[in-house]
Design an enzyme around this catalytic site. Structure first.
Site, short mmCIF file in Angstrom:
data_model
loop_
_atom_site.label_atom_id
_atom_site.label_comp_id
_atom_site.label_asym_id
_atom_site.label_seq_id
_atom_site.Cartn_x
_atom_site.Cartn_y
_atom_site.Cartn_z
N GLU A 1 13.10 4.02 47.16
CA GLU A 1 14.26 4.85 47.51
C GLU A 1 13.90 6.31 47.71
O GLU A 1 14.74 7.12 48.09
CB GLU A 1 15.34 4.73 46.44
CG GLU A 1 15.99 3.35 46.40
CD GLU A 1 17.13 3.27 45.40
OE1 GLU A 1 17.36 4.22 44.63
OE2 GLU A 1 17.82 2.23 45.40
N TYR B 1 21.17 9.15 31.27
CA TYR B 1 22.15 8.38 30.50
C TYR B 1 23.23 9.32 29.96
O TYR B 1 24.41 8.98 29.95
CB TYR B 1 21.46 7.65 29.34
CG TYR B 1 20.53 6.55 29.80
CD1 TYR B 1 21.02 5.30 30.14
CD2 TYR B 1 19.15 6.77 29.89
CE1 TYR B 1 20.17 4.29 30.57
CE2 TYR B 1 18.30 5.76 30.32
CZ TYR B 1 18.81 4.53 30.66
OH TYR B 1 17.97 3.54 31.09
N ASN C 1 23.80 -5.29 32.62
CA ASN C 1 24.30 -5.35 34.00
C ASN C 1 23.50 -6.34 34.84
O ASN C 1 22.28 -6.29 34.88
CB ASN C 1 24.23 -3.96 34.65
CG ASN C 1 24.59 -4.01 36.11
OD1 ASN C 1 25.58 -4.61 36.49
ND2 ASN C 1 23.77 -3.38 36.93
N CYS D 1 21.82 0.36 38.39
CA CYS D 1 21.46 0.92 37.08
C CYS D 1 20.02 1.44 37.04
O CYS D 1 19.67 2.21 36.15
CB CYS D 1 21.72 -0.07 35.96
SG CYS D 1 20.94 -1.66 36.18
N HIS D 2 19.21 1.08 38.03
CA HIS D 2 17.85 1.61 38.08
C HIS D 2 17.84 3.12 38.36
O HIS D 2 16.85 3.78 38.14
CB HIS D 2 17.02 0.88 39.16
CG HIS D 2 17.55 1.05 40.53
ND1 HIS D 2 18.58 0.27 41.04
CD2 HIS D 2 17.24 1.94 41.50
CE1 HIS D 2 18.85 0.67 42.27
NE2 HIS D 2 18.05 1.68 42.58
#
Length: 84
Positions: free
Chosen positions: A80, A23, A46, A53-54
């Site tokens: 991912e 962040y 979001n 945003c993950h």
């Protein structure tokens, strides 16, 4: 949308699949290094799937929150290739 929100979304869109930013790193790249809590607030609202945003985590390496649940965040990051 505020100019800072747009900058945050632009930074987060640039995070490649399989990588993360904190962040604080997002806040710094968006031009306000001390606004990391604001980044969290912005990302918690979001709903745009084009803004991954993950891929934003806490500075201590923990996942932090996710508006679709922490388990979902962990599952996506695992898919991912960031988490094993």
């Amino acid at each position: 949308m505020t100019p800072f929100t747009k900058k945050v979304y632009d930074v987060v869109r640039s995070i490649p699949k399989g990588q993360v930013m904190t962040y604080q790193e997002v806040a710094t790249k968006a031009g306000s290094p001390r606004a990391f809590r604001a980044v969290g607030t912005i990302l918690s609202k979001n709903r745009n799937p084009a803004v991954p945003c993950h891929r934003v985590i806490r500075s201590d390496g923990t996942l932090g929150g996710y508006n679709r649940g922490r388990d979902r965040k962990a599952a996506i990051l695992k898919q991912e290739g960031f988490l094993k």
